[in-house]
Design a protein around this motif. Sequence first.
Motif, PDB file in Angstrom:
ATOM      1  N   LEU A 238      55.374  80.755  45.231  1.00  0.00           N
ATOM      2  CA  LEU A 238      55.142  81.898  44.344  1.00  0.00           C
ATOM      3  C   LEU A 238      56.438  82.556  43.899  1.00  0.00           C
ATOM      4  O   LEU A 238      56.439  83.395  43.010  1.00  0.00           O
ATOM      5  N   LEU A 239      57.516  82.188  44.565  1.00  0.00           N
ATOM      6  CA  LEU A 239      58.772  82.878  44.297  1.00  0.00           C
ATOM      7  C   LEU A 239      59.901  81.865  44.360  1.00  0.00           C
ATOM      8  O   LEU A 239      59.916  80.982  45.220  1.00  0.00           O
ATOM      9  N   ASP A 240      60.836  82.019  43.435  1.00  0.00           N
ATOM     10  CA  ASP A 240      61.990  81.129  43.380  1.00  0.00           C
ATOM     11  C   ASP A 240      62.994  81.541  44.463  1.00  0.00           C
ATOM     12  O   ASP A 240      63.356  82.704  44.572  1.00  0.00           O
ATOM     13  N   GLU A 241      63.423  80.578  45.254  1.00  0.00           N
ATOM     14  CA  GLU A 241      64.273  80.892  46.396  1.00  0.00           C
ATOM     15  C   GLU A 241      65.619  81.492  45.984  1.00  0.00           C
ATOM     16  O   GLU A 241      66.103  82.446  46.583  1.00  0.00           O
ATOM     17  N   ALA A 242      66.216  80.941  44.922  1.00  0.00           N
ATOM     18  CA  ALA A 242      67.533  81.432  44.487  1.00  0.00           C
ATOM     19  C   ALA A 242      67.435  82.887  44.037  1.00  0.00           C
ATOM     20  O   ALA A 242      68.318  83.704  44.327  1.00  0.00           O
ATOM     21  N   THR A 243      66.328  83.226  43.357  1.00  0.00           N
ATOM     22  CA  THR A 243      66.128  84.600  42.905  1.00  0.00           C
ATOM     23  C   THR A 243      66.003  85.531  44.111  1.00  0.00           C
ATOM     24  O   THR A 243      66.620  86.601  44.159  1.00  0.00           O
ATOM     25  N   ALA A 244      65.188  85.137  45.078  1.00  0.00           N
ATOM     26  CA  ALA A 244      64.994  85.958  46.278  1.00  0.00           C
ATOM     27  C   ALA A 244      66.326  86.171  46.991  1.00  0.00           C
ATOM     28  O   ALA A 244      66.675  87.286  47.384  1.00  0.00           O
ATOM     29  N   ARG A 245      67.086  85.095  47.117  1.00  0.00           N
ATOM     30  CA  ARG A 245      68.379  85.162  47.802  1.00  0.00           C
ATOM     31  C   ARG A 245      69.320  86.129  47.079  1.00  0.00           C
ATOM     32  O   ARG A 245      69.952  86.985  47.711  1.00  0.00           O
ATOM     33  N   ALA A 246      69.375  86.006  45.759  1.00  0.00           N
ATOM     34  CA  ALA A 246      70.302  86.838  44.982  1.00  0.00           C
ATOM     35  C   ALA A 246      69.913  88.321  45.043  1.00  0.00           C
ATOM     36  O   ALA A 246      70.758  89.189  45.241  1.00  0.00           O
ATOM     37  N   GLU A 247      68.615  88.599  44.900  1.00  0.00           N
ATOM     38  CA  GLU A 247      68.168  90.007  44.912  1.00  0.00           C
ATOM     39  C   GLU A 247      68.388  90.640  46.278  1.00  0.00           C
ATOM     40  O   GLU A 247      68.789  91.796  46.376  1.00  0.00           O
ATOM     41  N   LEU A 248      68.104  89.874  47.315  1.00  0.00           N
ATOM     42  CA  LEU A 248      68.298  90.404  48.667  1.00  0.00           C
ATOM     43  C   LEU A 248      69.777  90.656  48.936  1.00  0.00           C
ATOM     44  O   LEU A 248      70.145  91.669  49.532  1.00  0.00           O
ATOM     45  N   ALA A 249      70.622  89.749  48.461  1.00  0.00           N
ATOM     46  CA  ALA A 249      72.062  89.906  48.679  1.00  0.00           C
ATOM     47  C   ALA A 249      72.562  91.158  47.955  1.00  0.00           C
ATOM     48  O   ALA A 249      73.359  91.933  48.488  1.00  0.00           O
ATOM     49  N   ARG A 250      72.059  91.372  46.733  1.00  0.00           N
ATOM     50  CA  ARG A 250      72.471  92.547  45.969  1.00  0.00           C
ATOM     51  C   ARG A 250      72.033  93.831  46.693  1.00  0.00           C
ATOM     52  O   ARG A 250      72.791  94.779  46.830  1.00  0.00           O
ATOM     53  N   ALA A 251      70.789  93.820  47.173  1.00  0.00           N
ATOM     54  CA  ALA A 251      70.269  94.997  47.872  1.00  0.00           C
ATOM     55  C   ALA A 251      71.051  95.258  49.158  1.00  0.00           C
ATOM     56  O   ALA A 251      71.363  96.396  49.498  1.00  0.00           O
ATOM     57  N   ALA A 252      71.373  94.164  49.867  1.00  0.00           N
ATOM     58  CA  ALA A 252      72.104  94.306  51.125  1.00  0.00           C
ATOM     59  C   ALA A 252      73.495  94.881  50.877  1.00  0.00           C
ATOM     60  O   ALA A 252      73.990  95.701  51.650  1.00  0.00           O
ATOM     61  N   ARG A 253      74.133  94.449  49.783  1.00  0.00           N
ATOM     62  CA  ARG A 253      75.461  95.000  49.439  1.00  0.00           C
ATOM     63  C   ARG A 253      75.345  96.494  49.185  1.00  0.00           C
ATOM     64  O   ARG A 253      76.173  97.274  49.627  1.00  0.00           O
ATOM     65  N   ARG A 254      74.290  96.875  48.489  1.00  0.00           N
ATOM     66  CA  ARG A 254      74.096  98.307  48.211  1.00  0.00           C
ATOM     67  C   ARG A 254      73.899  99.105  49.494  1.00  0.00           C
ATOM     68  O   ARG A 254      74.284 100.259  49.580  1.00  0.00           O
ATOM     69  N   SER A 255      73.273  98.475  50.481  1.00  0.00           N
ATOM     70  CA  SER A 255      73.046  99.194  51.738  1.00  0.00           C
ATOM     71  C   SER A 255      74.321  99.271  52.564  1.00  0.00           C
ATOM     72  O   SER A 255      74.404 100.051  53.502  1.00  0.00           O
ATOM     73  N   GLY A 256      75.317  98.451  52.214  1.00  0.00           N
ATOM     74  CA  GLY A 256      76.593  98.502  52.920  1.00  0.00           C
ATOM     75  C   GLY A 256      76.784  97.399  53.947  1.00  0.00           C
ATOM     76  O   GLY A 256      77.742  97.411  54.708  1.00  0.00           O
ATOM     77  N   LEU A 257      75.856  96.446  54.009  1.00  0.00           N
ATOM     78  CA  LEU A 257      75.992  95.332  54.964  1.00  0.00           C
ATOM     79  C   LEU A 257      77.111  94.395  54.533  1.00  0.00           C
ATOM     80  O   LEU A 257      77.315  94.169  53.344  1.00  0.00           O
ATOM     81  N   GLY A 258      77.796  93.815  55.507  1.00  0.00           N
ATOM     82  CA  GLY A 258      78.886  92.875  55.217  1.00  0.00           C
ATOM     83  C   GLY A 258      78.364  91.554  54.674  1.00  0.00           C
ATOM     84  O   GLY A 258      77.220  91.174  54.920  1.00  0.00           O
TER      85      GLY A 258
END
Length: 282
Positions: A238-258
């Motif tokens: 139901l979801l493209d893996e690359a999209t999920a990976r990219a969005e999560l990475a962007r969100a994690a950067r915003r939260s301040g995770l390394g």
Amino acid sequence: MEDVLLAVALAWARRGVPVLPLHAPEPGGGCDCGRPGCERPGKHPWLRRGLTDASTDPRRVELWWARWPRANVGLRTGVAMDVADVDSPEGLAALRHLLGGDLPRAPLARTGSGGWHVWFAPTGHGNRVRLLPGVDWRGAGGYVVAPPSRHASGRAYTWVVAPGAARPAAVPGALAELLAGPEPPPRGRPVEVAHPRRYARAALEAEAERVAWAVPGTRNDTLNRAAFALGRLVGAGLLDEATARAELARAARRSGLGRAETRRTIRSGLTAGRRTGWSRAA
Ligand SMILES: [Zn+2]
């Protein structure tokens, strides 16, 4: 308090909303039905035939609350309103996304468990579990617990936007479409969703938002759970893996995770979620 419950029940009955008395949670825990380990403390009807007996007759309502003065107030849905029953911030984000970004100006209650009830004009549709992630629909044949009823947590249901201040919202097209779609399958069956891409997109946005706003100390765990949840959708196609990976990475950067930690956590969460699949854990 007891007089208030009766007064509220009577007011709803007079407005044409069928009322039903519900069991109340006991102050020390448990439910006044007395069943040990009651699964729905303070939420199930006193009436033997439950919802069928819900009434707009003020005399019946008075008799019920004379008999059970502490009874929580149940309101039948599908008559004057349907209710989106939102149990988590994730569910609220999914609903807002579906509605184009914001909640409608409509009666809005905070539930005793920290969720939300959003009132919509009746659609004629019945109840739906997991209409969206974290959102159930209460329609024809359903009911909701209304303010100022008490929740098992000890908190009361309260109004954020009182019914006197707004009318139940019109149901916009995207929501109507979702409601008109087929029921999601029961647990353990293969996944078939009416609007899989919309469903997955809402889940992706909700998880990303959760990750982006996670506070230090919970960030990695939140990211891991989000990756796991999305991995299940990836596994279901139901979801493209690359999209999920990219969005999560962007969100994690915003939260301040390394960066390194983010990459590791996303990879392991997605992999575990994909292996679990969707049908089992919903
Ligand atoms: Zn009970």
